[in-house]
Write a protein that holds these residues in place. Structure first.
Motif, PDB file in Angstrom:
ATOM      1  N   VAL A 101      53.115 -48.663 -66.800  1.00 15.72           N
ATOM      2  CA  VAL A 101      53.319 -47.281 -66.355  1.00 15.72           C
ATOM      3  C   VAL A 101      54.176 -47.248 -65.102  1.00 15.72           C
ATOM      4  O   VAL A 101      53.971 -48.024 -64.163  1.00 15.72           O
ATOM      5  N   PHE A 102      55.145 -46.331 -65.095  1.00 16.19           N
ATOM      6  CA  PHE A 102      55.928 -46.001 -63.907  1.00 16.19           C
ATOM      7  C   PHE A 102      55.616 -44.556 -63.567  1.00 16.19           C
ATOM      8  O   PHE A 102      55.642 -43.691 -64.445  1.00 16.19           O
ATOM      9  N   GLY A 103      55.317 -44.284 -62.305  1.00 12.94           N
ATOM     10  CA  GLY A 103      54.954 -42.935 -61.907  1.00 12.94           C
ATOM     11  C   GLY A 103      55.817 -42.395 -60.787  1.00 12.94           C
ATOM     12  O   GLY A 103      56.309 -43.156 -59.944  1.00 12.94           O
ATOM     13  N   SER A 104      56.015 -41.093 -60.779  1.00 14.12           N
ATOM     14  CA  SER A 104      56.753 -40.449 -59.694  1.00 14.12           C
ATOM     15  C   SER A 104      56.156 -39.079 -59.427  1.00 14.12           C
ATOM     16  O   SER A 104      55.447 -38.518 -60.264  1.00 14.12           O
ATOM     17  N   ASP A 105      56.454 -38.550 -58.239  1.00 13.92           N
ATOM     18  CA  ASP A 105      55.983 -37.215 -57.863  1.00 13.92           C
ATOM     19  C   ASP A 105      56.835 -36.726 -56.710  1.00 13.92           C
ATOM     20  O   ASP A 105      57.316 -37.549 -55.905  1.00 13.92           O
ATOM     21  N   ILE A 106      57.028 -35.435 -56.610  1.00 11.08           N
ATOM     22  CA  ILE A 106      57.812 -34.903 -55.496  1.00 11.08           C
ATOM     23  C   ILE A 106      57.038 -35.013 -54.185  1.00 11.08           C
ATOM     24  O   ILE A 106      57.627 -35.058 -53.105  1.00 11.08           O
ATOM     25  N   ASP A 107      55.710 -35.075 -54.274  1.00  6.22           N
ATOM     26  CA  ASP A 107      54.859 -35.202 -53.091  1.00  6.22           C
ATOM     27  C   ASP A 107      54.185 -36.569 -53.122  1.00  6.22           C
ATOM     28  O   ASP A 107      53.196 -36.767 -53.833  1.00  6.22           O
ATOM     29  N   GLY A 108      54.700 -37.504 -52.353  1.00 10.61           N
ATOM     30  CA  GLY A 108      54.160 -38.851 -52.348  1.00 10.61           C
ATOM     31  C   GLY A 108      52.765 -38.950 -51.789  1.00 10.61           C
ATOM     32  O   GLY A 108      52.053 -39.919 -52.045  1.00 10.61           O
ATOM     33  N   ARG A 109      52.335 -37.945 -51.051  1.00 10.52           N
ATOM     34  CA  ARG A 109      50.998 -37.990 -50.458  1.00 10.52           C
ATOM     35  C   ARG A 109      49.912 -38.019 -51.521  1.00 10.52           C
ATOM     36  O   ARG A 109      48.850 -38.613 -51.324  1.00 10.52           O
ATOM     37  N   GLN A 110      50.146 -37.342 -52.654  1.00  9.49           N
ATOM     38  CA  GLN A 110      49.164 -37.344 -53.736  1.00  9.49           C
ATOM     39  C   GLN A 110      48.955 -38.747 -54.294  1.00  9.49           C
ATOM     40  O   GLN A 110      47.837 -39.147 -54.601  1.00  9.49           O
ATOM     41  N   MET A 111      50.029 -39.502 -54.444  1.00 10.54           N
ATOM     42  CA  MET A 111      49.923 -40.862 -54.986  1.00 10.54           C
ATOM     43  C   MET A 111      49.368 -41.830 -53.940  1.00 10.54           C
ATOM     44  O   MET A 111      48.608 -42.735 -54.276  1.00 10.54           O
ATOM     45  N   ARG A 112      49.733 -41.628 -52.672  1.00 14.67           N
ATOM     46  CA  ARG A 112      49.330 -42.564 -51.623  1.00 14.67           C
ATOM     47  C   ARG A 112      47.880 -42.375 -51.209  1.00 14.67           C
ATOM     48  O   ARG A 112      47.141 -43.344 -51.024  1.00 14.67           O
ATOM     49  N   GLY A 113      47.470 -41.108 -51.030  1.00 14.86           N
ATOM     50  CA  GLY A 113      46.142 -40.861 -50.498  1.00 14.86           C
ATOM     51  C   GLY A 113      46.048 -41.375 -49.066  1.00 14.86           C
ATOM     52  O   GLY A 113      47.052 -41.527 -48.360  1.00 14.86           O
ATOM     53  N   LYS A 114      44.854 -41.670 -48.630  1.00 16.62           N
ATOM     54  CA  LYS A 114      44.635 -42.226 -47.298  1.00 16.62           C
ATOM     55  C   LYS A 114      44.174 -43.667 -47.419  1.00 16.62           C
ATOM     56  O   LYS A 114      43.393 -44.015 -48.290  1.00 16.62           O
ATOM     57  N   GLY A 115      44.632 -44.492 -46.533  1.00 22.81           N
ATOM     58  CA  GLY A 115      44.229 -45.893 -46.550  1.00 22.81           C
ATOM     59  C   GLY A 115      45.261 -46.772 -47.228  1.00 22.81           C
ATOM     60  O   GLY A 115      46.317 -46.327 -47.683  1.00 22.81           O
ATOM     61  N   ASN A 116      44.937 -48.038 -47.304  1.00 28.00           N
ATOM     62  CA  ASN A 116      45.835 -49.035 -47.869  1.00 28.00           C
ATOM     63  C   ASN A 116      45.008 -50.001 -48.725  1.00 28.00           C
ATOM     64  O   ASN A 116      43.935 -50.446 -48.288  1.00 28.00           O
ATOM     65  N   PRO A 117      45.439 -50.323 -49.943  1.00 26.52           N
ATOM     66  CA  PRO A 117      46.682 -49.928 -50.616  1.00 26.52           C
ATOM     67  C   PRO A 117      46.673 -48.460 -51.019  1.00 26.52           C
ATOM     68  O   PRO A 117      45.643 -47.791 -50.891  1.00 26.52           O
ATOM     69  N   PRO A 118      47.818 -47.958 -51.525  1.00 24.17           N
ATOM     70  CA  PRO A 118      47.885 -46.551 -51.944  1.00 24.17           C
ATOM     71  C   PRO A 118      46.782 -46.191 -52.930  1.00 24.17           C
ATOM     72  O   PRO A 118      46.295 -47.033 -53.687  1.00 24.17           O
ATOM     73  N   GLY A 119      46.397 -44.909 -52.926  1.00 30.05           N
ATOM     74  CA  GLY A 119      45.257 -44.470 -53.708  1.00 30.05           C
ATOM     75  C   GLY A 119      45.337 -44.794 -55.183  1.00 30.05           C
ATOM     76  O   GLY A 119      44.362 -45.245 -55.788  1.00 30.05           O
ATOM     77  N   VAL A 120      46.504 -44.569 -55.822  1.00 35.23           N
ATOM     78  CA  VAL A 120      46.646 -44.848 -57.252  1.00 35.23           C
ATOM     79  C   VAL A 120      46.440 -46.328 -57.522  1.00 35.23           C
ATOM     80  O   VAL A 120      45.752 -46.708 -58.485  1.00 35.23           O
ATOM     81  N   LEU A 121      47.005 -47.190 -56.684  1.00 35.08           N
ATOM     82  CA  LEU A 121      46.845 -48.635 -56.884  1.00 35.08           C
ATOM     83  C   LEU A 121      45.400 -49.055 -56.598  1.00 35.08           C
ATOM     84  O   LEU A 121      44.882 -49.984 -57.233  1.00 35.08           O
ATOM     85  N   ARG A 122      44.771 -48.381 -55.653  1.00 37.56           N
ATOM     86  CA  ARG A 122      43.377 -48.702 -55.337  1.00 37.56           C
ATOM     87  C   ARG A 122      42.465 -48.397 -56.529  1.00 37.56           C
ATOM     88  O   ARG A 122      41.580 -49.183 -56.868  1.00 37.56           O
ATOM     89  N   ALA A 123      42.705 -47.266 -57.185  1.00 36.46           N
ATOM     90  CA  ALA A 123      41.901 -46.914 -58.352  1.00 36.46           C
ATOM     91  C   ALA A 123      42.209 -47.839 -59.522  1.00 36.46           C
ATOM     92  O   ALA A 123      41.309 -48.239 -60.260  1.00 36.46           O
ATOM     93  N   ALA A 124      43.479 -48.197 -59.697  1.00 36.18           N
ATOM     94  CA  ALA A 124      43.838 -49.117 -60.782  1.00 36.18           C
ATOM     95  C   ALA A 124      43.198 -50.485 -60.574  1.00 36.18           C
ATOM     96  O   ALA A 124      42.801 -51.151 -61.535  1.00 36.18           O
ATOM     97  N   SER A 125      43.060 -50.900 -59.312  1.00 38.21           N
ATOM     98  CA  SER A 125      42.392 -52.175 -59.015  1.00 38.21           C
ATOM     99  C   SER A 125      40.933 -52.133 -59.439  1.00 38.21           C
ATOM    100  O   SER A 125      40.372 -53.140 -59.879  1.00 38.21           O
ATOM    101  N   GLN A 126      40.311 -50.964 -59.306  1.00 36.09           N
ATOM    102  CA  GLN A 126      38.928 -50.794 -59.729  1.00 36.09           C
ATOM    103  C   GLN A 126      38.762 -51.116 -61.213  1.00 36.09           C
ATOM    104  O   GLN A 126      37.738 -51.650 -61.640  1.00 36.09           O
ATOM    105  N   TYR A 127      39.793 -50.804 -62.017  1.00 35.34           N
ATOM    106  CA  TYR A 127      39.731 -51.047 -63.457  1.00 35.34           C
ATOM    107  C   TYR A 127      40.380 -52.369 -63.864  1.00 35.34           C
ATOM    108  O   TYR A 127      40.451 -52.687 -65.049  1.00 35.34           O
TER     109      TYR A 127
END
Length: 457
Positions: A243-269
């Motif tokens: 999957v490749f993802g994009s958004d006009i607002d990067g804050r939604q994908m990044r969230g707060k903290g490190n790594p970015p929120g989307v990658l953090r959730a993907a790591s959970q799975y």
């Protein structure tokens, strides 16, 4: 020669059932047929008999389809047990191999009804003509034979516990072939259990259905142009796709903290390696320099109820003097060393959908799919709303409604039908709506939603 299998559906998203079956069959390269009688094709009924070439194909449907609870090898049905037994005797060639030494268990159950224990025993005893000689094993039998009675819904009526017992619409009989294992994924991807999510995150069952419509599988490259918190990505990568993802607002994908929120959730799975990258850009000013890149595009475009769609630009254009001042300011060094944040303006939903389909035609490989949700006003929707968004080389293959009453959202699946390499889209706003005078039900959806869908005087 096709064989018959009984599918037991979960009682959710009825309109999504047949499109999901067809998508999984296409993904695995086989076909199935629906019953000839229109009443037996009704997706609102809990049971449906399918004609499938091989038993393994029926198992594949049960393992991958989110809306299947179980699949049975079909022996017979009837509006009464007399008719059922007559049809079951005619199917003796299918079950005679289990007569001599196969342990078994009988299951008698119903949809929309509770069968009393006494009648369950009567039903089991009525099959004595099968003369099964194997051991009765209630814990771990080799086969499970089931009678499934279908009752019409009596929701909202007060009745006694077993009222109407035996007054079923239809009864089915068969051998349990495969439990529907994919439904366990709904709990696995439950938003409430996710490491990162936001107020626009999508329900896990819906995102799994979208992944199936997109034919997500190993080796596929799939793009989400409105990534947000990544709800569509996690089931998609679970099924093996990249999957490749994009958004006009990067804050939604990044969230707060490190790594970015989307990658953090993907790591959970355990699937973070299948998220190729996350980029911030406006899809109407995208960086794609060649087309035919992706096997599918899967997305839930923002339609303004919780977060409105945006695109680069100003709500009000600058005057020549303002533009000169702005240009001079942009060319001079910024003392505060802050990055320039470009202005954005609302992105009208009907224009967004037209642009999405044209972008999909450019980016998709031949027979690639774009899968997206489209909100509509129930009383205003017509089929032309969907046909109007099509362009040359694209066709609608599924359109399923998730009904919320006065409004609903449609899961639309559109396929690229040829191998032509189309030029990049221009996204010119002044060209929108010139080809037709029809106003689709989703135009101005945000305003209609907050007005309570009241009709104008």
């Amino acid at each position: 020669m096709s064989r018959r299998y009984l599918v037991v559906f979960a009682q959710a998203h009825n309109e999504f059932r047949i499109p999901e079956l067809r998508s999984i069959a296409e993904l695995h390269g086989f076909e199935f047929s629906l019953p000839s009688a229109l009443d037996d094709q009704d997706p609102n009924r809990p049971y449906m008999v399918l004609y499938v070439q091989e038993e393994e194909h029926a198992r594949i449907l049960a393992k991958r389809c989110i809306l299947i609870k179980s699949v049975y090898e079909f022996y017979g049905q009837g509006s009464s047990y007399e008719e059922l037994h007559q049809n079951n005797r005619a199917s003796r060639a299918l079950w005679s191999r289990y007569i001599l030494d196969t342990s078994f268990r009988f299951l008698v159950t119903a949809h929309n009804h509770k069968i009393p224990q006494a009648r369950q025993r009567e039903v089991v005893e009525s099959f004595s003509y099968m003369k099964l000689m194997g051991k009765i094993d209630m814990k771990s039998p080799e086969i499970i034979l089931a009678c499934l009675e279908e009752y019409t819904s009596r929701h909202g009526f007060v009745r006694s516990k077993h009222e109407g017992d035996g007054q079923f619409r239809q009864v089915y009989f068969g051998r349990l072939l495969q439990e529907g294992t994919a439904r366990s994924l709904i709990a696995k991807f439950d938003v409430k259990k996710r490491a990162y999510y936001g107020n626009t995150s999508m329900d896990s069952e819906i995102s799994l259905l979208m992944a199936n419509q997109a034919l997500a599988s190993p080796g596929k490259l799939i793009y989400d142009p409105f990534m947000g918190t990544g709800s569509t990505a996690y089931p998609t990568v679970h099924f093996g796709a990249l999957v490749f993802g994009s958004d006009i607002d990067g804050r939604q994908m990044r969230g707060k903290g490190n790594p970015p929120g989307v990658l953090r959730a993907a790591s959970q799975y355990g699937t973070v390696s299948r998220i190729l990258d996350l980029c911030t850009f406006d899809v109407t000013r995208n960086p794609w320099r060649r087309g035919a890149l992706f096997d599918a595009i899967i997305t839930d475009p923002p339609y303004g109820v919780r977060a409105g769609a945006k695109r680069l630009g100003r709500k009000k254009e600058l005057t020549p003097s303002q533009l000169a001042t702005f240009t001079e300011h942009r060319m001079s060094p910024r003392l505060d060393d802050q990055p320039y944040i470009p202005p954005t303006k609302p992105y009208e939903l009907s224009n967004l959908i037209l642009d999405l389909v044209v972008l999909a035609r450019y980016l998709l490989k031949p027979r690639g799919r774009v899968v997206f949700f489209l909100p509509t006003v129930t009383d205003e929707y017509t089929e032309i709303d969907i046909r109007q968004m099509l362009c040359e080389g694209m066709e609608v293959i599924a359109n399923s409604l998730q009904d919320f009453g006065s409004w609903g959202r449609r899961l639309v699946t559109i396929r690229k039908v040829n191998d032509i390499q189309y030029p990049p889209p221009t996204f010119l706003e002044h060209q929108k709506g010139l080809a037709t005078t029809h106003i689709p039900a989703h135009k101005g959806f945000r305003e209609k939603y907050f007005q309570g869908f009241r009709k104008e005087e």
